[in-house]
Design an enzyme around this catalytic site. Sequence first.
Site, short mmCIF file in Angstrom:
data_model
loop_
_atom_site.label_atom_id
_atom_site.label_comp_id
_atom_site.label_asym_id
_atom_site.label_seq_id
_atom_site.Cartn_x
_atom_site.Cartn_y
_atom_site.Cartn_z
CB ALA A 39 35.05 39.74 33.07
CD GLN B 127 33.90 35.68 39.60
OE1 GLN B 127 32.50 36.49 39.06
NE2 GLN B 127 33.96 37.78 39.27
CB VAL C 62 37.76 53.56 43.20
CG1 VAL C 62 36.39 54.83 42.75
CG2 VAL C 62 38.87 53.49 42.36
CB CYS D 114 26.02 33.35 35.77
SG CYS D 114 26.12 31.42 34.65
CG ASP E 285 28.52 40.79 36.85
OD1 ASP E 285 28.09 40.79 35.76
OD2 ASP E 285 29.37 40.58 37.14
CE LYS F 167 23.05 43.49 36.49
NZ LYS F 167 23.74 44.67 35.88
CB ALA G 67 29.58 35.35 27.76
CB CYS H 180 23.22 31.23 30.40
SG CYS H 180 23.15 31.20 31.78
P1 FAD Z 1 34.21 40.58 37.87
O1 FAD Z 1 34.56 40.09 37.13
O2 FAD Z 1 33.76 40.52 39.01
O3 FAD Z 1 35.26 41.90 38.68
C1 FAD Z 1 35.47 42.86 39.18
C2 FAD Z 1 36.67 44.04 39.51
O4 FAD Z 1 36.61 45.30 40.18
C3 FAD Z 1 37.04 42.82 40.57
O5 FAD Z 1 38.29 42.69 40.08
C4 FAD Z 1 37.33 43.69 42.07
O6 FAD Z 1 38.72 43.41 42.54
C5 FAD Z 1 37.44 45.30 41.06
N1 FAD Z 1 36.51 45.67 42.32
C6 FAD Z 1 35.75 45.78 43.09
N2 FAD Z 1 35.91 46.75 43.47
C7 FAD Z 1 36.44 47.61 43.38
C8 FAD Z 1 37.09 49.06 44.03
N3 FAD Z 1 35.65 49.93 44.95
N4 FAD Z 1 38.12 50.13 42.84
C9 FAD Z 1 38.79 49.24 42.93
N5 FAD Z 1 38.28 47.96 41.54
C10 FAD Z 1 37.67 47.28 42.36
N6 FAD Z 1 29.48 34.59 33.00
C11 FAD Z 1 29.31 33.64 31.71
O7 FAD Z 1 29.63 34.16 30.57
N7 FAD Z 1 29.39 32.39 31.83
C12 FAD Z 1 29.65 32.08 32.54
O8 FAD Z 1 29.01 30.40 32.38
C13 FAD Z 1 29.18 32.06 33.79
N8 FAD Z 1 29.02 31.38 35.38
C14 FAD Z 1 29.19 31.94 36.51
C15 FAD Z 1 29.10 31.47 37.17
C16 FAD Z 1 29.27 31.98 38.35
C17 FAD Z 1 29.41 31.07 39.87
C18 FAD Z 1 29.60 32.76 39.27
C19 FAD Z 1 29.79 33.58 40.21
C20 FAD Z 1 30.08 33.86 37.50
C21 FAD Z 1 29.53 33.36 36.62
N9 FAD Z 1 29.38 34.33 35.23
C22 FAD Z 1 28.89 33.44 33.93
C23 FAD Z 1 29.11 35.71 35.15
C24 FAD Z 1 30.66 36.36 35.09
O9 FAD Z 1 31.90 36.06 36.05
C25 FAD Z 1 30.24 37.83 35.43
O10 FAD Z 1 29.61 38.48 34.69
C26 FAD Z 1 31.91 38.99 35.07
O11 FAD Z 1 33.07 38.28 35.46
C27 FAD Z 1 31.47 39.98 35.16
O12 FAD Z 1 32.45 40.96 34.86
P2 FAD Z 1 33.14 42.08 35.46
O13 FAD Z 1 34.06 42.57 35.33
O14 FAD Z 1 31.96 43.47 35.86
O15 FAD Z 1 33.13 41.83 37.10
#
Ligand code: FAD
Length: 561
Positions: free
Chosen positions: A159, A189, A224, A307, A444, A452, A455, A487
């Site tokens: 995200a 997610q 990475v 979340c 996150d 986290k 949004a 949330c």
């Molecule tokens: P992620 O979206 O998890 O993406 C991380 C990316 O990093 C992935 O593509 C992964 O493959 C990649 N990665 C991992 N390791 C490596 C590596 N070593 N090298 C390169 N790439 C790597 N949020 C809301 O806003 N509203 C909600 O209602 C909500 N409900 C949720 C309900 C559930 C059950 C869950 C699980 C989550 C919810 N969330 C909600 C939270 C939201 O989905 C996360 O906060 C958001 O996806 C975080 O984004 P991110 O990019 O930090 O991590």
Amino acid sequence: MSFQRIVVSDDFSVSTQVEIADIDALADAGVKSLICNRPDGEGSDQPTVRELRDAAEAKGIEVFYLPVVSGKISKSDVADFAAALEKMSAPVHAFCRTGTRSLTLWSLDQREKGVSTEQLLAKASALGYDLQQALGVPAADSKAASADHFDILIVGGGAAGISVASSLMARTQDLSIAIVDPAEVHYYQPGWTMVGGGIFRQEDTVKTMASLIPEGVRWIKAAVGEFEPENNRVLLEDRHPINYDRLIVAPGLKLNWHGVEGLVETLGRNGVTSNYRYDLAPYTWKLVSGLRRGRAVFTQPPMPIKCAGAPQKAMYLSGDHWKRSGVLKDVDIAFYNAGAVLFGVKEYVPALMEYVELYGADLNFGHRLTRIDGESRTAWFERKDEDGNASEVSTAFDMIHVCPPQTAPDFVRQSPLADDAGWVDVDQNTLRHKRYENIWSLGDVMNAPNAKTAAAARMQAPIVANNLLNDLGSARGISHYNGYGSCPLTVERGKIVLAEFGYGGKLLPSFPSWLINGQRPSRMAWFLKEKILPPVYWKAMLRGHEWMVNPERSPADSADV
Ligand code: FAD
């Protein structure tokens, strides 16, 4: 996403992540043993080793779990791998997320046995792997001399990573930008709570990564393994270097399924489920819709988690289903929370408590899930009293929804970018790293004290894009992150308590209270979650359109930077 077994020798093969559906192909190819070289929980869609073991053993394939950390393969890892190969029946198949760790372990063992580095490199190269760095070939002789270089490198295409790439592209086309992410697919997610509630279809929460990488941004499909901020480069799992001028770190967090004893052995069966995994959210709905009487337990681990409302959202949607189907009086609902309060921002608690009472849920605070036994359907908790004294309590269940403990990913925790708790250490206002001036982080993985959520990432992406470009001299002024996160608490089918808040629990509603009063259950907020937010995510946030985003700006000022 088709499975490809890469044959290394008569007795050995490797591949990317093995799925349950791939076990048949392995059995048909005559594989007798399977080695898993990635830790459970590294990706949110991977089956655990226990699930693979069930499927594999049914086909007569023995399974061995030997997780290793990318870029940190030790001599004892190689010795353990060699011992496993010795002991297990051939042919053996090993896998990790990309296959690199498995092939590296095999190659290092072969070298111990006398095979030359040149031969091993040639073999790996013929199979499509570059192991020069992994096998310690000096940089001058390897691709490091001509390593890839980008103006901006983004680690993680979730995200946060895709959004910030799109926000950068919306502002400038003049920079070389790459995203490193090994995943074939990208998940929405926030939709998984709705899948677990029987409202969304699982397949509507996933798209291919290729379809989402912004045009003009290069996708490096690799993981990475290590950060080298002093050298302005990251090392991939095979230790291939990628150089950058500026780095954005966004690989999300790690779900630590092994943090609860017995959990991986029983997850996905015996009534044990979690909406925190793409493939298990439908199992939540199967359990909920099948339960007519009994005890339903919902757990929440210590903060921080992504979340923070998701554990209780699962409880409310389940309670609502049992109420609508007339069986609520026969279902005993219990919520076990490691924390001390129902929700961290007190203004939302009264509305939530109305639903706790409506569903007759028994609240247990200061209870951390430590152990679970699916066969006997029992869960154990560490209970802390007000003086901090710990004791163990247990409960029986017919179904249990587990939210796993969560940490920063291993390769981040062990890097110079981390704070003492393992999260990327940023200035919570600018999202710039506190010690490395050319690094920013969002999503996150970083340590700003916001909720986290996706949004939050939606709000952070344009802030990071702006502040990084300001640093390059191509944007004016610094954007400030106020800690916004949201949330949507799905208290019943058709109504949501929409919590929106920033640092220190400051309420930050996006809508006037006549339209959505976040402190009351709202039909309009449900409409937002069900119909508006998914397209906002796929079509705006991930495409750099920046709807529902309005960060504070200050004029260019070197003191701010
Ligand atoms: P992620 O979206 O998890 O993406 C991380 C990316 O990093 C992935 O593509 C992964 O493959 C990649 N990665 C991992 N390791 C490596 C590596 N070593 N090298 C390169 N790439 C790597 N949020 C809301 O806003 N509203 C909600 O209602 C909500 N409900 C949720 C309900 C559930 C059950 C869950 C699980 C989550 C919810 N969330 C909600 C939270 C939201 O989905 C996360 O906060 C958001 O996806 C975080 O984004 P991110 O990019 O930090 O991590």
